[in-house]
Design a protein around this motif. Sequence first.
Motif, PDB file in Angstrom:
ATOM      1  N   CYS A  25       9.841   9.260  -0.942  1.00 60.31           N
ATOM      2  CA  CYS A  25       9.063  10.480  -0.703  1.00 60.31           C
ATOM      3  C   CYS A  25       9.849  11.428   0.191  1.00 60.31           C
ATOM      4  O   CYS A  25      10.826  11.044   0.819  1.00 60.31           O
ATOM      5  N   ASP A  73      -1.493   9.984   6.201  1.00 59.68           N
ATOM      6  CA  ASP A  73      -1.221   9.435   4.873  1.00 59.68           C
ATOM      7  C   ASP A  73      -0.836   7.959   4.969  1.00 59.68           C
ATOM      8  O   ASP A  73      -1.307   7.127   4.195  1.00 59.68           O
ATOM      9  N   VAL A  74       0.027   7.646   5.917  1.00 48.16           N
ATOM     10  CA  VAL A  74       0.476   6.261   6.096  1.00 48.16           C
ATOM     11  C   VAL A  74      -0.689   5.402   6.577  1.00 48.16           C
ATOM     12  O   VAL A  74      -0.902   4.287   6.079  1.00 48.16           O
ATOM     13  N   GLU A 125      -3.830   5.826   5.993  1.00 51.65           N
ATOM     14  CA  GLU A 125      -4.721   5.594   4.854  1.00 51.65           C
ATOM     15  C   GLU A 125      -4.116   4.598   3.866  1.00 51.65           C
ATOM     16  O   GLU A 125      -4.832   3.774   3.301  1.00 51.65           O
ATOM     17  N   ALA A 126      -2.801   4.638   3.689  1.00 53.56           N
ATOM     18  CA  ALA A 126      -2.136   3.688   2.794  1.00 53.56           C
ATOM     19  C   ALA A 126      -2.245   2.260   3.321  1.00 53.56           C
ATOM     20  O   ALA A 126      -2.196   1.300   2.542  1.00 53.56           O
ATOM     21  N   PHE A 137       5.189   6.200  -1.482  1.00 54.84           N
ATOM     22  CA  PHE A 137       5.987   6.496  -0.293  1.00 54.84           C
ATOM     23  C   PHE A 137       7.279   5.686  -0.264  1.00 54.84           C
ATOM     24  O   PHE A 137       8.281   6.126   0.291  1.00 54.84           O
ATOM     25  N   GLY A 157       0.818  -1.216   0.000  1.00 51.60           N
ATOM     26  CA  GLY A 157       0.000   0.000   0.000  1.00 51.60           C
ATOM     27  C   GLY A 157       0.846   1.257   0.000  1.00 51.60           C
ATOM     28  O   GLY A 157       0.475   2.266  -0.612  1.00 51.60           O
ATOM     29  N   LEU A 158       1.984   1.201   0.666  1.00 50.87           N
ATOM     30  CA  LEU A 158       2.892   2.353   0.694  1.00 50.87           C
ATOM     31  C   LEU A 158       3.531   2.568  -0.670  1.00 50.87           C
ATOM     32  O   LEU A 158       3.720   3.704  -1.101  1.00 50.87           O
ATOM     33  N   ARG A 159       3.829   1.471  -1.348  1.00 47.82           N
ATOM     34  CA  ARG A 159       4.404   1.580  -2.697  1.00 47.82           C
ATOM     35  C   ARG A 159       3.372   2.170  -3.656  1.00 47.82           C
ATOM     36  O   ARG A 159       3.702   3.033  -4.466  1.00 47.82           O
ATOM     37  N   GLU A 160       2.127   1.726  -3.552  1.00 45.96           N
ATOM     38  CA  GLU A 160       1.064   2.258  -4.423  1.00 45.96           C
ATOM     39  C   GLU A 160       0.892   3.756  -4.256  1.00 45.96           C
ATOM     40  O   GLU A 160       0.571   4.464  -5.207  1.00 45.96           O
ATOM     41  N   ARG A 161       1.105   4.263  -3.056  1.00 42.93           N
ATOM     42  CA  ARG A 161       0.977   5.698  -2.788  1.00 42.93           C
ATOM     43  C   ARG A 161       2.254   6.473  -3.107  1.00 42.93           C
ATOM     44  O   ARG A 161       2.305   7.691  -2.963  1.00 42.93           O
TER      45      ARG A 161
END
Length: 154
Positions: free
Chosen positions: A67, A76-77, A79-80, A52, A46-50
């Motif tokens: 980032c 942000d994290v 939500e990711a 980060f 999920g962090l990669r998709e955003r």
Amino acid sequence: MRRDSRLSGVLHVLLHMAEHPGPMTSEMLARAMGTNPVVIRRLMAGLRERGFVQSEKGHGGGWTIACDLAAVTLRDVYEALGRPELLAIGNRTEAPGCLVEQAVNAALGDAFDEAEALLLRRFGALTLAALSADFHERLARRGGSTDLEKNHAA
């Protein structure tokens, strides 16, 4: 009741990644988090998709920060990670027939909503850079190293 510690764990490894001069493997991050590399890869997706983090496969590969720490908030994290439940308590029944329980649910529901809103506002005000600065202040007071293994041995 078991607590969901994914946010805490991911923030922990993100700060280690920010201190590390190169890519960190899922195995390295798993040791820091006390978990399995598969769990790390799942959390990092999920962090990669955003945007980060990024990952490189193969020899010398691994995870790196992608980032600006000052631009990413705890919210942000959170939500990711898919917005995990913030509160471990809840109403006994979601749609009770009893008027007393309806009154209890209404009061608790309002309080839960206010608590979650406050927590999310606080998460939105804290950046990864602020966590990193706090870490560096603690490190300076201790006179330690930013080495992952040394910080986990203390």
